[in-house]
Scaffold this active site. Structure first.
Site, PDB file in Angstrom:
ATOM      1  CE  LYS A 169      13.207   0.760   3.075  1.00 44.21           C
ATOM      2  NZ  LYS A 169      13.282   1.432   1.772  1.00 44.21           N
TER       3      LYS A 169
ATOM      4  CD1 TRP B 181      13.941  -4.199   1.796  1.00 43.14           C
ATOM      5  CD2 TRP B 181      11.806  -3.733   2.210  1.00 43.14           C
ATOM      6  NE1 TRP B 181      13.583  -3.152   0.985  1.00 43.14           N
ATOM      7  CE2 TRP B 181      12.276  -2.840   1.219  1.00 43.14           C
ATOM      8  CE3 TRP B 181      10.481  -3.615   2.637  1.00 43.14           C
ATOM      9  CZ2 TRP B 181      11.468  -1.846   0.642  1.00 43.14           C
ATOM     10  CZ3 TRP B 181       9.677  -2.636   2.060  1.00 43.14           C
ATOM     11  CH2 TRP B 181      10.169  -1.762   1.081  1.00 43.14           C
TER      12      TRP B 181
ATOM     13  CD  GLU C  71      -2.490 -10.273 -13.323  1.00 41.09           C
ATOM     14  OE1 GLU C  71      -2.584 -11.380 -12.759  1.00 41.09           O
ATOM     15  OE2 GLU C  71      -2.778  -9.189 -12.783  1.00 41.09           O
TER      16      GLU C  71
ATOM     17  CB  THR D 155      -7.169  -9.128 -11.032  1.00 37.99           C
ATOM     18  OG1 THR D 155      -7.359  -7.703 -11.084  1.00 37.99           O
ATOM     19  CG2 THR D 155      -6.232  -9.525 -12.148  1.00 37.99           C
TER      20      THR D 155
END
Lengths: 537, 537
Positions: free
Chosen positions: B441, B446, B342, B197
């Site tokens: 946050k 959120w 992935e 990655t």
């Protein structure tokens, strides 16, 4: 890091995701839950259900089958036409590792009883109109304990009185015993289905499909050049589910999120045209006789089928004129194909997008099917293009061993001998030219009946044609031509021979011509050459 | 026959056909041998080869790689752009069980050297224009023994002088060491590829693809609603092969018998338009910036692309206006998608036939990919539709364990946490709404930067936008808006905030707006939020 070390670190690098058939209906329920499976029934009645609800009913059936004493590895016998209930039986059984043994109701009771005994079926699910056959079978099948009468829309389901086995209505069974059971948890190489060949060439032989072989068959077949189903498609399945996995549509439909339409037993032209237009069918699969009946109906009524785009044609090959007529009258592209029970069944298929589509050609193998032409001794032909050979197959969904046999069904190199003769052209198109066992040996040389049949079968006056060998003192064998004329048509012996004279060697010309009013057919709808040989002998 | 007996008799009922990647090129060579792989090169030069010849050269490369000391399980490093030679390296290596370790030339030399050492690469194949990078790397990579300079059409291949490793010209290697070697014979779970990655969120992590995971990814992706390639298609691959298997096209092309066109490094609008029109490209795959450049070129020249039907769009999602412009100017249907290294990489894709296609949606998962939304603790959301959750994945081609790690990359139920946030609508369409780690946050609640970015990004004056959190004494964190304007365009702070005011809660409004002339990008082309956070801190 050493080579060995890195190999160890890689073990289990990607997820162990078993290729089991419950994946298909899980996928459909989750992502295409409202897409329907529609069943035509008696008097045009229809049942319809979304994939999400079908999955839930199938899971309840799993519990019911367990309550009848079936466990992983056991067989569920299925003597039934295509329907929603039949499809629920497949997923309900396969989801918990029970093997679906599909039975062809057109087999003789003796053959059916024989394979029910061989598969040790204790539970048999039956379409309601097959009660007379069932009543014949039960006394012949000592293993049977339970019979489940499947519902069909519009049909009255009355329970038969059976000497030994207990009888259930499908809906009652679901209601009373339908506890939801979790699916999966077994190996992908576990058996999923059992299908016996028609037995025209001897005793029926069983092919055991595994979850893996059927899963791979499904996604290989879903390639755009093969069935190419999408979530916008509506597929009419005129292929019986007891024929080699019903060409896989009860799997590929939910896998692709396509709507499925089962015509049930009502495959006359009027019923099919009605279903196609009212359900918006885009793809239809079945044998030529079904589509011919549909074309006749359209000719009579002047109707059209605006939604229909493709016909997937299976079974025997058809004359070019018939294929042209189907394409024109149905307004659909015809995809010819070749397959057999031992191949799950897809062997080759013509892409819908192919620029040239000939009735005599069956297309190319999709990824996952490999072909080899050999001579009559099984040695590979040095030139695989342009020469007739005996067709051998390898693949992820090809038989290794018949049910109950100890010996493999493949040669020492792993090839399965199909018994078919074929030619492959330079572009890779496969033409099936005959059956090796049908070849006629005359004066030490081979005559291929398939080539003669193709020429005579293309004549407009001829409905069905077959060439079989008859013993001959001097030549060993000589060909005899058997002809069924089209209704109201006539063609003279001389005209038949004339059609052949310029196209085949003179010693290939049949010694005799036999007229029949109705060609003897085997259960699969193919011409029964065994009976013809006996007839002309 | 007892149940146990019948189960035993069924073992090995169907053929053991290993799902290995050599099957793809074998199939293409046999059934689509004249279909071409075309590589664009320096100054418009092109190389072209049929699949049959490409297979033969790949088999010779297998012999050459063996002669350099590589064996099953070893890694072949590949630091290269897309080309015929690169594709031959894949099949030549994978066919004998050598693992292709694809390297992104845009990674830093330190990262590259680190992963070359971790994979213990002894042989490295390199594109000719990457010699300067190579000369930096060799002294940092003590495992390297051989370097192979890949040919690219029109490029002069001169051998670099390396301190330790010996250097080969690719064609010389094929010529001198290219003994044909038989392929296959290993298990389908053997490793086939290794891809790290990008490492924007820490050290690069390696994903080891297996033959089975890539085979299944290929046929799942070949479904008509996903890539749907046919033997009549010509696919332009503007996705680098070092990005997660190049979205699988070097596999799916030969598997379907489709023609492949690699643009090489020349992905400007003029080069692409020329390739598309002269090669008859029907499907093109790549990120939005590539197609934007193509649309700009068409606007300038008035050219059209009559053969092009579909664009498969990967990478970050795009504003609706951009997608509409691409569809209109390119005359092609845009298929949005979502994936990650992935996942091999396909997660979801919008069918080309979908009646509604929105830029903010990434389509549905194909068969073989299963999705689950959870809360931030990993507990499944009770309602999977219409609520934002953290996206988890299971599937045949989904990671189980990172390269060299002992711990699995999945939770105790086998789900891989993608780190992405998503909403799934009632029809099953997935919208990626942000990255869980990018959430801000504020006052214990959120804020999702993705929602703010989508609104601001749709403004015509805005080229690129990002929202990141900045520490705040009272609220913990507060959002900061970072904007790169389009060339020649200007938009005031007030106008930016106005666009947001009616669409998000007032406490979501950014505390500050930062203007940048050039947004910092990570190697994958995604915005580098780590650097932005440091910048605004």
């Amino acid at each position: 890091m050493t080579t060995t070390g890195s190999t160890v670190a890689m073990a289990g690098a990607m997820q162990a995701y078993a290729l089991t058939l419950d994946r298909f209906i899980d996928h459909a329920a989750k992502w295409h839950g409202a897409v329907e499976v529609v069943t035509g029934g008696v008097g045009g009645a229809r049942a319809r259900i979304g994939y999400a609800a079908l999955r839930e009913r199938s899971q309840r059936l799993s519990g019911a089958l367990r309550s009848l004493g079936l466990a992983q590895g056991d067989h569920l016998g299925l003597l039934a036409w295509n329907s929603q209930a039949h499809m629920e039986c497949w997923y309900g059984a396969m989801g918990i590792g029970i093997v679906c043994h599909t039975l062809n109701p057109r087999m003789s009771p003796a053959h059916l009883a024989g394979i029910i005994r061989r598969a040790a079926n204790r539970v048999l699910a039956v379409s309601p109109d097959l009660v007379p056959l069932l009543e014949t079978l039960v006394p012949m099948c000592p293993t049977l304990e339970h019979v489940v009468m499947l519902d069909e829309p519009g049909a009255e389901v009355s329970l038969p009185t059976l000497s030994r086995a207990s009888a259930w209505r499908y809906e009652d069974l679901l209601c009373e015993r339908g506890e939801i059971v979790a699916w999966g948890g077994f190996e992908e190489n576990a058996p999923a289905g059992l299908c016996f060949t028609s037995g025209t060439t001897g005793a029926p032989k069983g092919v055991t499909y595994t979850h893996r072989s059927n899963y791979l068959h499904t996604i290989h077949q879903l390639q755009a050049d093969a069935s190419g189903l999408t979530s916008r498609d509506c597929a009419l399945i005129a292929v019986p589910m007891f024929h080699a996995n019903g060409w896989g549509f009860p799997f590929s439909g939910p896998a692709a999120g396509a709507k499925l339409v089962f015509p049930g037993r009502h495959q006359d032209g009027a019923s099919l045209a009605n279903l196609i237009n009212s359900e918006g069918v885009t793809v239809a699969a079945g044998v030529a006789t079904v589509w011919l009946g549909l074309a006749d109906h359209l000719d009579r009524t002047g109707e059209d089928l605006p939604s229909l785009r493709r016909i997937m044609l299976g079974g025997a090959s058809v004359p070019q004129a018939l294929m042209d007529r189907l394409e024109q009258r149905l307004g659909a592209t015809v995809q010819t194909s070749w397959g057999m029970t031992e191949l799950s069944p897809l062997g080759t298929v013509t892409p819908a997008t192919a620029s040239v589509r000939r009735a005599s050609q069956s297309g190319r193998p999709p990824l996952g099917v490999d072909l080899l032409l050999t001579d009559s001794n099984g040695a590979p032909l040095p030139e695989q293009r342009g020469h007739e050979g005996r067709l051998h197959v390898k693949g992820a969904s090809v038989i290794q061993r018949y049910f109950g046999e100890d010996e493999p069904a493949v040669d020492s190199s792993g090839w399965f001998d199909t018994g078919d003769l074929a030619v492959i052209d330079e572009r890779g198109n496969v033409s099936i030219t005959g059956r090796a066992k049908d070849l006629i040996k005359s004066g030490g040389e081979w005559i291929n009946p398939g080539e003669i049949e193709a020429i005579v079968g293309a004549l407009p006056e001829v409905a069905l044609v077959a060439v079989v060998g008859r013993a001959h003192e001097k030549w060993g064998e000589r060909p005899v031509l058997v002809v069924e004329s089209r209704q109201g048509a006539h063609i003279s012996d001389e005209a038949l021979l004339d059609a052949l004279r310029t196209r085949v060697a003179s010693w290939w010309l049949p010694d005799a011509i036999v007229r029949v009013s109705s060609m003897p057919l085997a259960m699969t709808g193919k011409i029964d050459k065994q009976r013809l040989r006996a007839m002309v002998a």
